[in-house]
Write an enzyme that holds these catalytic residues in place. Structure first.
Site, PDB file in Angstrom:
ATOM      1  N   ASP A   1       0.598  -0.657 -19.377  1.00  0.00           N
ATOM      2  CA  ASP A   1      -0.133  -0.804 -18.104  1.00  0.00           C
ATOM      3  C   ASP A   1      -0.769  -2.182 -17.974  1.00  0.00           C
ATOM      4  O   ASP A   1      -0.853  -2.751 -16.895  1.00  0.00           O
ATOM      5  CB  ASP A   1      -1.195   0.295 -17.913  1.00  0.00           C
ATOM      6  CG  ASP A   1      -2.120   0.460 -19.095  1.00  0.00           C
ATOM      7  OD1 ASP A   1      -1.963  -0.253 -20.102  1.00  0.00           O
ATOM      8  OD2 ASP A   1      -3.009   1.331 -19.008  1.00  0.00           O
TER       9      ASP A   1
ATOM     10  N   ARG B   1       1.698   8.256 -11.849  1.00  0.00           N
ATOM     11  CA  ARG B   1       1.957   7.760 -10.507  1.00  0.00           C
ATOM     12  C   ARG B   1       3.427   7.379 -10.393  1.00  0.00           C
ATOM     13  O   ARG B   1       3.980   6.801 -11.320  1.00  0.00           O
ATOM     14  CB  ARG B   1       1.103   6.523 -10.216  1.00  0.00           C
ATOM     15  CG  ARG B   1      -0.332   6.852  -9.889  1.00  0.00           C
ATOM     16  CD  ARG B   1      -1.172   5.589  -9.738  1.00  0.00           C
ATOM     17  NE  ARG B   1      -1.679   5.172 -11.025  1.00  0.00           N
ATOM     18  CZ  ARG B   1      -2.971   5.136 -11.346  1.00  0.00           C
ATOM     19  NH1 ARG B   1      -3.890   5.462 -10.473  1.00  0.00           N
ATOM     20  NH2 ARG B   1      -3.360   4.760 -12.547  1.00  0.00           N
TER      21      ARG B   1
ATOM     22  N   SER C   1       1.523   3.645 -21.178  1.00  0.00           N
ATOM     23  CA  SER C   1       0.336   2.971 -21.719  1.00  0.00           C
ATOM     24  C   SER C   1      -0.113   3.497 -23.071  1.00  0.00           C
ATOM     25  O   SER C   1      -1.245   3.986 -23.214  1.00  0.00           O
ATOM     26  CB  SER C   1      -0.791   3.088 -20.711  1.00  0.00           C
ATOM     27  OG  SER C   1      -0.298   2.711 -19.467  1.00  0.00           O
TER      28      SER C   1
HETATM   29  P1  ADP Z   1      -5.823   5.871 -16.111  1.00  0.00           P
HETATM   30  O1  ADP Z   1      -6.624   5.279 -17.210  1.00  0.00           O
HETATM   31  O2  ADP Z   1      -5.297   7.204 -16.425  1.00  0.00           O
HETATM   32  O3  ADP Z   1      -4.790   4.946 -15.602  1.00  0.00           O
HETATM   33  P2  ADP Z   1      -8.004   5.360 -14.262  1.00  0.00           P
HETATM   34  O4  ADP Z   1      -7.845   3.901 -14.305  1.00  0.00           O
HETATM   35  O5  ADP Z   1      -8.238   5.971 -12.930  1.00  0.00           O
HETATM   36  O6  ADP Z   1      -6.810   6.168 -14.891  1.00  0.00           O
HETATM   37  O7  ADP Z   1      -9.214   5.710 -15.216  1.00  0.00           O
HETATM   38  C1  ADP Z   1      -9.682   6.996 -15.358  1.00  0.00           C
HETATM   39  C2  ADP Z   1     -10.953   6.976 -16.156  1.00  0.00           C
HETATM   40  O8  ADP Z   1     -11.953   6.223 -15.489  1.00  0.00           O
HETATM   41  C3  ADP Z   1     -11.527   8.349 -16.357  1.00  0.00           C
HETATM   42  O9  ADP Z   1     -11.093   8.876 -17.588  1.00  0.00           O
HETATM   43  C4  ADP Z   1     -13.012   8.098 -16.375  1.00  0.00           C
HETATM   44  O10 ADP Z   1     -13.424   7.832 -17.698  1.00  0.00           O
HETATM   45  C5  ADP Z   1     -13.215   6.831 -15.585  1.00  0.00           C
HETATM   46  N1  ADP Z   1     -13.714   7.113 -14.235  1.00  0.00           N
HETATM   47  C6  ADP Z   1     -13.162   7.892 -13.278  1.00  0.00           C
HETATM   48  N2  ADP Z   1     -13.926   7.924 -12.165  1.00  0.00           N
HETATM   49  C7  ADP Z   1     -14.978   7.138 -12.425  1.00  0.00           C
HETATM   50  C8  ADP Z   1     -16.142   6.765 -11.679  1.00  0.00           C
HETATM   51  N3  ADP Z   1     -16.385   7.211 -10.445  1.00  0.00           N
HETATM   52  N4  ADP Z   1     -17.008   5.944 -12.272  1.00  0.00           N
HETATM   53  C9  ADP Z   1     -16.790   5.491 -13.512  1.00  0.00           C
HETATM   54  N5  ADP Z   1     -15.749   5.803 -14.273  1.00  0.00           N
HETATM   55  C10 ADP Z   1     -14.841   6.627 -13.741  1.00  0.00           C
HETATM   56 MG    MG Z   2      -4.135   3.123 -15.261  1.00  0.00          MG
END
Ligand code: ADP
Ligand code: MG
Length: 436
Positions: free
Chosen positions: A191, A74, A137
């Site tokens: 993060d 992002r 992160s």
């Molecule tokens: P990042 O960890 O890359 O910052 P996020 O906080 O969006 O990104 O987390 C992404 C992770 O969250 C995905 O790998 C998946 O495991 C989980 N995730 C994504 N969508 C959902 C959902 N609708 N319900 C539960 N878990 C989800």
């Molecule tokens: Mg994140």
């Protein structure tokens, strides 16, 4: 459902349980590891100093941020109004391809700079001098606020030529290579530190940040005098400590955890993360499902072939399964009603344990900061697992009630959306304030 399957699921619940007694034991062990980590002794909690003090809420200006999580990149521009209020000027999201995740370091950092350029175009920002906070992160050892050496990649990343090197320096080189040197990287942070910085800028009762997304981690504000391993003179009372709690290794694992761990990119490491975070929950559930198919508890045909590839049951799908959606229909696979019921049960068992471990770890940190819970504590939490998994927050809350009884009311779990990115801008602002 047959009696045999019911028995199996009953045993499974036991194997995935974390009862109140075990939770208190976990808290005790967490405190021991925290203490050792802060003293610089060998510990599964790295307790990394971030060199960042909590914000005051009075910092002002427009700042840029990059948030590199596990799934998305992002880019944000954020305006701090100086009275605890933050306005987002623009956000662009970019998917990180497998090619970039596993390619060379030039490719990787050029990709990031390319995303900044696209962000400027999309938001009609003409290039100018900006301070940028870089949320990165992955476990990093910092010797100052704008220098961070990557210890090792996690979450499926394996970009070559980055481990053991300063990530800020590498990004700086890429900015220069791409004629974007007017951007000054003022801080690198995790993060979880970003989430706390964003949370506490907006809310003085927030002293802890937690990530529950692809990975899991936490940080909190610690008194300098307790950070025994820090020998430089630091002129502030508190510093944010990045716990790297995903590495906590004093949890009892079951056979499914061991299988997932053994087949993972980093066997033996990130043990708590592998039981809690979004990257692994689907894989754990899949391991259970395959075991049940092989032992004749699940009979529907077609399931096994669907699960042949590793990590192809995602936590997002698991979340849909938990709330009773038939995710298999779309792929043309018919699952008997009773098998669907079993799979739904598995999804609930696996996610419930995750939420209970996460809540217990939060309880441990809150108790470390405030042993008798005299004060209120707002926990800033970012991540899709916490945000989107149905019933996840409720499971965390009931664990906190089991641990603290009525006092659990003093702990508020607060979704801090995009906190990891906004917080990088906040940290950038803290730095600018210091210099002015
Ligand atoms: P990042 O960890 O890359 O910052 P996020 O906080 O969006 O990104 O987390 C992404 C992770 O969250 C995905 O790998 C998946 O495991 C989980 N995730 C994504 N969508 C959902 C959902 N609708 N319900 C539960 N878990 C989800
Ligand atoms: Mg994140």
């Amino acid at each position: 459902m047959s009696d045999k399957s019911k028995m199996f699921l009953k045993d499974l619940k036991n194997e995935f349980s974390l009862n109140t007694h075990q939770a208190h034991e976990m808290i005790h062990n967490f405190h021991k590891e925290m203490e050792m980590g802060l003293a610089g002794e060998k510990s599964s909690l790295k307790m990394l100093p971030s060199f960042i003090c909590p914000p005051k809420g009075t910092e002002k200006g427009i700042f840029l941020a990059i948030d590199l999580g596990g799934t998305n990149l992002r880019v944000l521009a954020v305006k701090l109004l100086g009275d605890g209020v933050i306005e987002t000027v623009g956000v662009s999201r970019f998917a990180i391809s497998n090619e970039v995740m596993t390619g060379t370091n030039d490719m990787f950092f050029d990709f990031i700079v390319g995303c900044i350029k696209t962000f400027f175009d999309e938001n009609h920002i003409t290039q100018n001098k900006y301070s940028l906070g870089f949320t990165f992160s992955f476990p990093v050892i910092q010797s100052s606020i704008d220098r961070g050496v990557l210890i090792s990649w996690t979450k499926g990343f394996s970009v070559s030529g980055v481990e053991g090197r300063d990530v800020v320096g590498l990004l700086n080189h890429a900015l220069i290579r791409n004629k974007m040197e007017s951007i000054h990287i003022s801080a690198i942070l995790n993060d979880t530190v970003g989430t706390l910085a964003a949370g506490s800028y907006m809310d003085p009762l927030c002293h802890m940040g937690v990530i529950l997304g692809t990975g899991t981690n936490a940080c909190y504000s610690e008194k300098i005098k307790n950070i025994k391993k820090l020998d430089n003179l630091i002129c502030s009372d508190e510093m944010i400590i990045n716990m790297e709690w995903g590495g906590f290794d004093r949890l009892e694992r079951n056979i499914y955890d061991e299988t997932v761990d053994k087949n993972s990119q980093n066997p033996g490491e990130q043990r708590l993360e592998k039981m809690v975070s979004g990257m692994y929950l689907g894989e754990i559930a899949k391991t259970v499902i395959i075991h049940m198919i092989e032992n004749g508890y699940i009979l529907s045909r077609g399931l096994q072939s669907m699960f042949e590839e590793p990590y192809n049951l995602t936590t997002e799908q698991l979340s849909h399964l938990s709330s009773g959606v038939d995710i298999f229909k779309k792929s043309g696979i018919h699952i008997a009603e009773k098998d669907r019921e079993i799979i739904r049960e598995i999804a609930c068992i696996v996610s419930k344990r995750s939420a209970r471990i996460a809540a217990t770890a939060i309880a441990a940190v809150v108790q470390w900061i405030d042993p008798h819970l005299h004060n209120h504590h707002h926990i800033a939490i970012d991540g899709s697992l916490f945000e989107k998994y149905s019933g996840y927050k409720e499971n965390m809350q009931s664990m906190l009630e089991e641990i603290f009884g009525d006092l659990a009311k003093k702990i508020t779990l607060k979704l801090t959306h995009d906190g990891s990115g906004i917080g990088a801008a906040v940290v950038s602002a803290i730095e600018a304030h210091k210099r002015s």
